[in-house]
Write a protein that holds these residues in place. Structure first.
Motif, PDB file in Angstrom:
ATOM      1  N   SER A 207       0.831  -1.204   0.000  1.00  0.00           N
ATOM      2  CA  SER A 207       0.000   0.000   0.000  1.00  0.00           C
ATOM      3  C   SER A 207       0.865   1.252   0.000  1.00  0.00           C
ATOM      4  O   SER A 207       0.554   2.243  -0.670  1.00  0.00           O
ATOM      5  N   ALA A 408      -2.210   5.016   4.166  1.00  0.00           N
ATOM      6  CA  ALA A 408      -1.974   3.828   3.330  1.00  0.00           C
ATOM      7  C   ALA A 408      -1.705   2.607   4.198  1.00  0.00           C
ATOM      8  O   ALA A 408      -2.190   1.502   3.917  1.00  0.00           O
ATOM      9  N   GLY A 412      -4.883   0.373   4.031  1.00  0.00           N
ATOM     10  CA  GLY A 412      -4.578  -0.596   2.985  1.00  0.00           C
ATOM     11  C   GLY A 412      -5.127  -0.200   1.635  1.00  0.00           C
ATOM     12  O   GLY A 412      -4.994   0.941   1.195  1.00  0.00           O
ATOM     13  N   ASP A 413      -5.784  -1.128   0.965  1.00  0.00           N
ATOM     14  CA  ASP A 413      -6.297  -0.900  -0.389  1.00  0.00           C
ATOM     15  C   ASP A 413      -7.270   0.262  -0.446  1.00  0.00           C
ATOM     16  O   ASP A 413      -7.352   0.960  -1.450  1.00  0.00           O
ATOM     17  N   THR A 416      -5.310   3.307  -0.951  1.00  0.00           N
ATOM     18  CA  THR A 416      -4.729   3.313  -2.295  1.00  0.00           C
ATOM     19  C   THR A 416      -5.773   3.704  -3.334  1.00  0.00           C
ATOM     20  O   THR A 416      -5.517   4.515  -4.234  1.00  0.00           O
TER      21      THR A 416
END
Length: 431
Positions: A207, A408, A412-413, A416
């Protein structure tokens, strides 16, 4: 002839009377073994909290025997620090000639996985780097930092191959953030199964690698301070003590030096603080209060967990950049607090971590509470390492970049995707 037991095995017999005892062979890796044990002790208790006798006892040898390998404690400290840096370099360099079919993404994963594995294996010794900056000589410090710079460049080069648009400076920043995320596990003892910890850290590093960094801008020229100087001698002493503790380490600073920096003689210092330890405890309470205030204000100004986490990271980064010496001392010197203060202050730190982790858990239902706490530690560790790399340049863009890297790690995702959408929607700089 030796007697045989009923099973037929040859029984042990005592050596004949008067014969010399068998010679015990010295392990070939004794020097490395001593350095590893020393690294664990230094990491746990700091350079000044460990004696040669402590290390010799832990290894199972005498003090004189240890001196055959190292002339003094400082030489042992240098060996321990370099051994750790060399292990990290070896973990990364094994992939220098490896070019997987999947390209840069696979190379980066290989490098990160090796670094994570090495750090988990050396989790008890990795905290040594908290003390490196303070207690190594200038020459030895330069050598170790040169090794760390090579490690950073390996990751940064792979990041640029993965993301060709990155500048060398931005790639180095992302590499620093990744190494900080991985190294954060040496600053706490939150338990997690090895395989799950590897996956959690690798995902966080991915990330970080995908984070869109706003364009960096120089900080505004500092304005000349024309305010009235603080007259409260207690506050002046606390301020000067924090600066000295941060620059040189608690044990390297004397009450006389703190008094001189505050333009107060030593006897005058004792009218405000009973001891140097009380000065350190006061600094911890000050930092703890400010972190707690940041948490409560972020929660009070937010209506959703996502908004609260965004506000909290912004306030925390602003505090860390404005009060970087205080925050560095807060995380590095807790082992030097008197036992009476240490327990209370660890509880304060733990409660602050729990507030962060609760917000992350609300947004990351795929994670357990323990995993959320580990990510919080990683994000907080990142602030100090990225700040030190950028010399805590207090510009809006530098703070924003640090906030985005924290998010990030924590989200996490989700972070992003948010950054990608923002980048596609606008070519301007966020503030």
């Amino acid at each position: 002839m030796a007697e045989r037991t009923r099973s037929g095995a040859r029984a042990r017999t005592s050596p004949p009377a008067g014969s010399a005892p068998p010679v015990r062979k010295r392990p070939k890796n004794r020097k490395a073994q001593i350095a590893t044990v020393a690294a664990e002790a230094f990491s746990e208790r700091g350079y000044h909290g460990v004696s040669i006798e402590d290390i010799a006892k832990a290894v199972g040898i005498s003090g004189p025997a240890l001196y055959r390998h190292f002339p003094n404690k400082y030489a042992l400290f240098v060996q321990a620090v370099n051994q750790l840096a060399d292990a990290l370099d070896a973990a990364l360099s094994q992939f220098d000639d490896d070019i997987p079919d999947d390209g840069a993404a696979a190379i980066l994963d290989n490098r990160l996985t090796a670094t994570i594995g090495m750090t988990i294996d050396n989790r008890r010794t990795g905290g040594l780097y908290r003390w490196e900056r303070r207690y190594l000589s200038d020459d030895d410090q330069a050598k170790v930092r040169g090794k760390m710079a090579v490690i950073n460049r390996r990751l940064a080069q792979t990041l640029r191959e993965l993301r060709p648009g990155l500048t060398a400076t931005d790639a180095a920043l992302l590499a620093t953030a990744q190494l900080s995320v991985i190294g954060s596990i040496t600053t706490h003892r939150v338990p997690l199964a090895t395989r799950r910890l590897q996956t959690l850290l690798l995902d966080a590093c991915r990330s970080v690698a995908a984070t869109s960094l706003v364009p960096d801008e120089p900080a505004a020229a500092p304005t000349e301070r024309t305010g009235i100087a603080v007259a409260n001698k207690r506050e002046v002493l606390l301020h000067e003590a924090v600066l000295l503790f941060d620059a040189r380490g608690y044990h390297e600073v004397s009450i006389e030096e703190i008094g001189a920096a505050a333009e107060i003689n030593a006897s005058g210092v004792y009218r405000h603080f009973a001891s140097k330890a009380d000065l350190l405890a006061a600094a911890f309470h000050r930092a703890g209060d400010r972190v707690a205030l940041a948490v409560s204000s972020a929660l009070a100004d937010s209506s959703t967990p996502a908004q609260a986490l965004e506000h909290l990271t912004e306030v925390y980064v602003e505090l860390s950049f404005a009060q970087n010496a205080l925050m560095s001392v807060y995380f590095a010197e807790i082992g030097n607090l008197p036992a009476a203060h240490r327990s209370d202050l660890r509880n304060i730190q733990r409660l602050n971590i729990e507030e962060w982790a609760r917000l992350v858990a609300d947004l990351r239902t795929d994670l357990t509470p323990v995993e959320c706490r580990i990510l919080v530690h990683a994000a907080l560790n990142l602030v100090l390492d990225v700040g030190e790399m950028t010399r805590f340049r207090n510009s809006a863009s530098n703070r924003r970049r640090t906030v985005d890297l924290m998010l990030a790690v924590l989200l996490g995702d989700a972070a992003t995707r948010r950054d990608s959408e923002a980048s596609a929607a606008s070519t301007g700089t966020r503030t």
